[in-house]
Design an enzyme around this catalytic site. Structure first.
Site, mmCIF file in Angstrom:
data_model
loop_
_atom_site.group_PDB
_atom_site.id
_atom_site.type_symbol
_atom_site.label_atom_id
_atom_site.label_comp_id
_atom_site.label_asym_id
_atom_site.label_seq_id
_atom_site.Cartn_x
_atom_site.Cartn_y
_atom_site.Cartn_z
ATOM 1 N N ARG A 265 -10.042 -11.790 2.152
ATOM 2 C CA ARG A 265 -10.897 -12.849 1.603
ATOM 3 C C ARG A 265 -10.206 -14.210 1.660
ATOM 4 N NH1 ARG A 265 -11.357 -9.531 -3.889
ATOM 5 N NH2 ARG A 265 -11.085 -7.892 -2.330
ATOM 6 N N LYS B 91 0.844 -1.205 0.000
ATOM 7 C CA LYS B 91 0.000 0.000 0.000
ATOM 8 C C LYS B 91 0.880 1.255 0.000
ATOM 9 C CE LYS B 91 -3.841 -1.941 2.703
ATOM 10 N NZ LYS B 91 -4.908 -1.769 1.699
HETATM 11 N N1 BES Z 1 -7.962 -3.928 4.541
HETATM 12 C C1 BES Z 1 -8.174 -3.516 3.210
HETATM 13 C C2 BES Z 1 -9.501 -2.783 3.017
HETATM 14 C C3 BES Z 1 -9.683 -1.487 3.764
HETATM 15 C C4 BES Z 1 -9.501 -0.278 3.124
HETATM 16 C C5 BES Z 1 -10.095 -1.478 5.076
HETATM 17 C C6 BES Z 1 -9.709 0.907 3.795
HETATM 18 C C7 BES Z 1 -10.300 -0.290 5.747
HETATM 19 C C8 BES Z 1 -10.108 0.895 5.103
HETATM 20 C C9 BES Z 1 -8.169 -4.718 2.276
HETATM 21 O O1 BES Z 1 -7.367 -5.772 2.675
HETATM 22 C C10 BES Z 1 -7.649 -4.237 0.982
HETATM 23 O O2 BES Z 1 -6.523 -3.854 0.914
HETATM 24 N N2 BES Z 1 -8.502 -4.267 -0.029
HETATM 25 C C11 BES Z 1 -8.127 -3.822 -1.323
HETATM 26 C C12 BES Z 1 -8.654 -4.830 -2.315
HETATM 27 C C13 BES Z 1 -8.111 -4.655 -3.702
HETATM 28 C C14 BES Z 1 -6.638 -4.992 -3.737
HETATM 29 C C15 BES Z 1 -8.876 -5.539 -4.638
HETATM 30 C C16 BES Z 1 -8.762 -2.463 -1.550
HETATM 31 O O3 BES Z 1 -9.879 -2.237 -1.070
HETATM 32 O O4 BES Z 1 -8.134 -1.628 -2.168
HETATM 33 MN MN MN Z 2 -5.379 -5.560 2.019
#
Ligand code: BES
Ligand code: MN
Ligand code: ZN
Length: 498
Positions: A350, A276
């Protein structure tokens, strides 16, 4: 922690000292006891001056009111009497706690206009006080005014004056157990990841044993034996190995099938190799909020001796980039036997839930499964902070959750599932891939989970927008909100007990 207030219930009275909080109906009048606390009518003058008309969530206060020896007199709006709901009482309790500030002797006159409020309402006022008073300030070492550390010398003593204090006390004992569960969930979400790794989180879950909850902690080796390779893949870049905690509360009849709650407990989500960006990454200490809610819920159910058999399962892993971390393109075999192509290592929640859902169904054959997860940023795009995303294969369960959401003001909004979305996660190389492209990100994540639930009634709550960093409310000032504990406790209480 800020000092927790003690809440007691007493007969109607007109206190002569300390802080008094009275309830004001919109465009209405003070109750007789409330008016007796304000012999010189300073509250109505202050209300006029401040333009306060008793709207819910609004309040007005008078310091050292003339004509009495009180320290302060506060009126909290409850809105139109015909529109008062349980949530009104919670919020009024929250507003009362806020307005009372640092006072240590607080009396709440639980009357509206010429009516006494019910015992349940008086108890809900108490819960509102408790929830609003929560603060996570254990790492604040200075107690000066500006750094947010509560500097009360003594914990506040709050007395709710109501018609039937014995009944209110009884109703409150139940609500307090629920409030304790909410506060546990908040504590866990607020705690930083250096303090709360998978093992430490599991240790906190284990503490529920003192309430009669059976707790098993599965180690990495045991998870390997079970075949939870999708979950394990997420943790393989971390120096801190995964754990799964299985909590069981057996308050129902011996042969009653359990209800099951499953939580995503990513103690920190860097994204892994699909790392990230730095900005805001600190928020990913809250990526275990689903698991925190499951622990808080189990605490609430045990604490109020709910007549239900309930299982709580949480997957505790850390998603780190490392020489051993999983790579984009890796293919893992989940416990179900289905293979997953990991396109993006940041879509890790997931993978954790896939194995937990399969395991839960397989081992417990539950009446239903509800999972909670801070699963996607996409649910924030769709719904913001006001609703959790609800995805379900079962209309009855979805409707019950929606109703529980309305009753507790922990709202959910149902989102669609369908084969058009499901096919977006078909993979060239494996049975499925872990991301579905740019569009409908919250839905394709839910489709992924659905591939691991068979026909069991199931609901997925995407709480990325509601469990952390959501705007503060009358009953919450904490970054970790504890969202979902009251919602799911209500679901159980209304449909699955006895
Ligand atoms: N933990 C994150 C989602 C999240 C985002 C939680 C903001 C709380 C606040 C999750 O694991 C994630 O990174 N999801 C990605 C999925 C994508 C790579 C398909 C996302 O939402 O960007
Ligand atoms: Mn994630
Ligand atoms: Zn995540």
């Amino acid at each position: 922690m800020a000092k927790r207030p003690t809440i007691t219930f007493a007969k109607p009275a007109t206190p002569k000292k300390g802080t008094v909080v009275v309830l004001m109906p919109q465009d209405g009048a003070l109750s007789p006891d409330a008016a007796a606390c304000d012999p010189d009518g300073v509250l109505s003058r202050a209300s006029k001056t401040a333009g306060f008309s008793g709207k819910p969530g609004k309040s007005v206060e008078v310091l050292a009111p003339g004509g009495s020896a009180l320290d302060r007199l506060v009126a909290v709006g409850v809105g139109k009497p015909a529109e008062i709901t349980e949530d009104t009482w919670l919020k009024a309790g929250g507003a009362a706690a806020a307005a009372a500030g640092k006072a240590t002797e607080i009396a709440i006159i639980a009357q509206v206009a010429d009516a006494e409020v019910s015992a349940e309402a008086a108890a809900a006022l108490g819960l509102g006080v408790l929830l609003r008073s929560y603060a996570f300030d254990k790492y604040k070492t200075r107690k000066d005014e500006d750094n947010g550390k509560a500097d009360r010398g003594k914990a506040a003593r709050v007395t709710v004056h109501c018609a039937d204090p014995a009944a209110a006390k009884k109703a409150f004992a139940r609500l307090e157990a629920i409030g304790d569960g909410v506060m546990t969930a908040r504590d866990l979400v607020n705690e930083p990841a250096n303090v709360l790794g998978p093992q430490e989180f599991a240790d906190r879950a284990r503490e529920l044993r003192s309430l009669g909850v059976e707790v098993e902690i599965l180690t990495e080796k045991e998870l390997g034996k079970l075949g939870m390779r999708a979950l394990l893949a997420v943790g393989q870049g971390s120096a801190r190995p995964p754990r799964v905690a299985v909590m069981r509360w057996n308050g129902g009849k011996a042969r009653q099938k359990p209800v099951a709650f499953i939580g995503k407990g990513v103690v920190f989500d860097t994204g892994g190799i699909s790392i990230k960006p730095a900005g805001g990454m600190e928020d990913m200490k809250g990526d275990m909020a689903g698991a925190a809610t499951v622990v808080g819920l189990m605490q609430a159910l045990a604490g109020r001796s709910a007549k239900v058999n309930a299982v709580g399962i949480i997957g505790l892993v850390e998603n780190m980039p490392d020489g051993l971390a999983q790579r984009p393109g890796d293919i893992v075999t989940s416990m179900s036997g289905q293979t997953i192509e990991v396109i993006n290592t940041d879509a890790e929640g997931r993978l954790v839930l896939a194995d937990l859902l399969w395991y839960c169904n397989d081992r417990f054959a539950p009446q239903f499964m509800v999972n909670l997860a801070t699963l996607t940023g996409a649910i924030l795009v769709a719904l913001g902070n006001a609703h959790a995303g609800l995805f379900s294969n079962d209309d009855e369960l979805a409707e019950r959750l929606t109703a529980a959401g309305r009753a507790t003001a922990e709202k959910v909004w149902r989102m669609p599932l369908g084969s058009e979305y499901d096919k977006l996660i078909d993979s060239k190389f494996a049975d499925m891939k872990n991301v579905g492209g740019r569009h409908a990100g919250a839905i394709t994540a839910a489709q992924f989970l659905q591939r691991f639930v068979k026909d069991t009634p199931w609901a997925h709550l995407d709480v990325a927008g509601t469990a952390m960093a959501s705007p503060s409310s009358e009953v919450n000032r904490s970054w970790g909100s504890g969202y979902g504990v009251r919602l799911l406790d209500r679901l159980v209480a209304d449909h699955y007990e006895g």
